[in-house]
Design an enzyme around this catalytic site. Structure first.
Site, short mmCIF file in Angstrom:
data_model
loop_
_atom_site.label_atom_id
_atom_site.label_comp_id
_atom_site.label_asym_id
_atom_site.label_seq_id
_atom_site.Cartn_x
_atom_site.Cartn_y
_atom_site.Cartn_z
CB SER A 207 -0.93 0.04 0.71
OG SER A 207 -1.77 1.07 1.20
CG ASP A 303 -5.75 -1.88 -4.60
OD1 ASP A 303 -6.64 -0.91 -4.00
OD2 ASP A 303 -5.08 -2.30 -4.17
CG HIS A 370 -5.35 -2.68 -0.35
ND1 HIS A 370 -4.86 -1.98 -2.10
CD2 HIS A 370 -4.95 -2.31 0.65
CE1 HIS A 370 -4.27 -0.39 -0.90
NE2 HIS A 370 -3.74 -0.68 0.42
#
Length: 425
Positions: A207, A303, A370
């Site tokens: 991330s 995502d 994610h």
């Protein structure tokens, strides 16, 4: 026969975790949110997630190390506290190999949000866990992490709110935006603890940490001699500059606040900054082809963070048309799926030039998820996501050790039945 895995979360709890970085994988069969009770994992297809996770051995717990020398360099968290990391030493064939993982946790793009963040573990080491589990790519078990289990493995904590790239401060709010200095101080500390002797090294991140691994990839390479094998891995870090459902560029607005507030213009890659507005150079799509060090991208084509915060945020969905789709991909209408397929097409276009470079690697699967390298069930397990016959851990390992070229792109949703989709209450 493979089965699609669907994991159920509290919508508001997970969104808070995504935005503030408070979501942590604590144990094999639960997620825990700060200041809340653990939520059980559930699967809408015969509880596959629970059964696979329950088979995992208890994870290794690794203690926090603070970088005491950082304060004199101004390398401090948002609140001025010391930065830190967790390290587990390698052994045997991995004694001189190092895996550095940069923690994610969103960004703070305003004084108000950063003041809030400095009272959390993503803004202050005073609130960081004293121990965290090492799972997925950080696992110390060969059966869970076959290529990197005996390496020196380090988790660098994220407490600057700017992907380790800012260098500024706000005296009135007593905020320190010192991500770049934290990066340098931590690397210097690790070099003094043996990383300087590495013959193999991998910089990774998820991330906001995945974006940081792209931004710092070439800097990382320069720490080592040319004879060392050095590469980088970005997981769920391919944030795209795209229009949201209302025609607005929500993520560009957010990134603009981060770049300006944290004074990171001078720290962004010079080649990009010469051609674009600095804000544009915080988007990986404008950076990945110019990274000289071999780079591997692991990303889902759908995502969930980008869907919920960038593509279809509540601020752009005034009539709540996307409420159901945001929470559960199975509730998306045909037109919504079409919009998401357009997002996938933009992602594939963004990596087109990147994929032509033989040194790079790619694993883009068609899942609603994610971050997949930090979780054991998605990194390496009997039911982990695959593209054709290869999972994520095997693909990354094959690429890193030059066993095979990896440019894996999944067919569009709903063809992949190995996904661990995220679904929210």
């Amino acid at each position: 026969m493979t089965t699609t895995t669907t994991t159920l979360y509290s919508w508001w709890g997970f969104m808070y975790g995504l935005m503030m970085g408070s979501l942590i994988w604590k144990c094999g069969n639960c997620f825990e949110f700060e200041h809340s009770q653990p939520l059980p994992l559930q699967d809408w297809n015969n509880n596959v997630t629970f059964k696979a996770a329950a088979a995992f051995a208890p994870p290794l717990m690794v203690g926090l190390t603070l970088v005491n020398a950082a304060a004199s360099k101004g390398a401090v968290c948002l609140d001025g506290s010391l930065p830190g990391y967790h390290i587990h030493r390698g052994y045997g064939s991995g004694a001189n190999s190092w895996l550095i993982q940069l923690e994610g946790g969103g960004w703070c793009n305003s004084i108000t949000k950063c003041v809030f963040s400095k009272r959390t573990r993503h803004g202050s080491s005073h609130y960081m866990e004293k121990q965290i589990p090492f799972e997925g790519i950080l696992s110390n078990k060969a059966g869970e992490n076959p290529d990197f289990y005996n390496w020196n493995r380090v988790k660098v904590r994220y407490c600057d709110g700017g992907s380790f790239s800012g260098d500024s401060q706000n005296e009135a709010a007593q905020l320190y935006f010192r991500g770049q200095r934290i990066w340098s101080a931590v690397m210097e500390d690790l070099m003094s603890k043996g990383m300087r002797y590495a013959n193999q090294a991998l910089l990774s991140g998820c991330s906001a940490g995945g974006l940081a691994s792209i931004l710092h990839c070439d800097e990382f390479r320069h720490l080592f001699p040319r004879t060392a094998r050095v590469k980088c891995l970005s997981d769920a870090g391919l944030f795209l500059d795209v229009l949201d459902i209302s025609g607005w560029r929500t993520l560009r607005y957010m990134f603009a606040g981060v770049v300006r507030l944290q004074g990171m213009q001078k720290n962004l890659p010079r080649g990009c900054a010469k051609r674009f507005n600095p804000i544009m150079c915080f988007f990986p799509q404008r950076l990945i082809t110019s990274v000289r060090t071999p780079l591997f991208l692991v990303n889902t084509a759908y995502d969930t963070w980008q869907i919920q915060v960038s593509l279809a945020p509540a601020s752009a969905d005034h009539h709540g048309y996307w409420n159901g789709c945001r929470k559960n991909y199975a509730r998306c209408t045909e037109s919504q799926i079409s919009f998401l397929q357009g997002f996938r097409n933009q992602m594939l276009y963004a990596v087109k030039g990147f994929s032509r470079l033989k040194k790079n690697g790619l694993f883009i699967n068609s899942c609603f998820a994610h971050c997949q390298t930090e979780r054991q069930d998605t990194w390496f397990s009997p039911g982990s996501p695959h593209i054709k016959s290869k999972g994520i851990a095997e693909s990354v390992g094959n690429w890193y050790f030059d066993r095979a070229a990896i440019m894996a792109i999944d067919c569009p949703y709903p063809c992949d039945h190995t996904c661990h989709h995220l679904v929210f209450k």
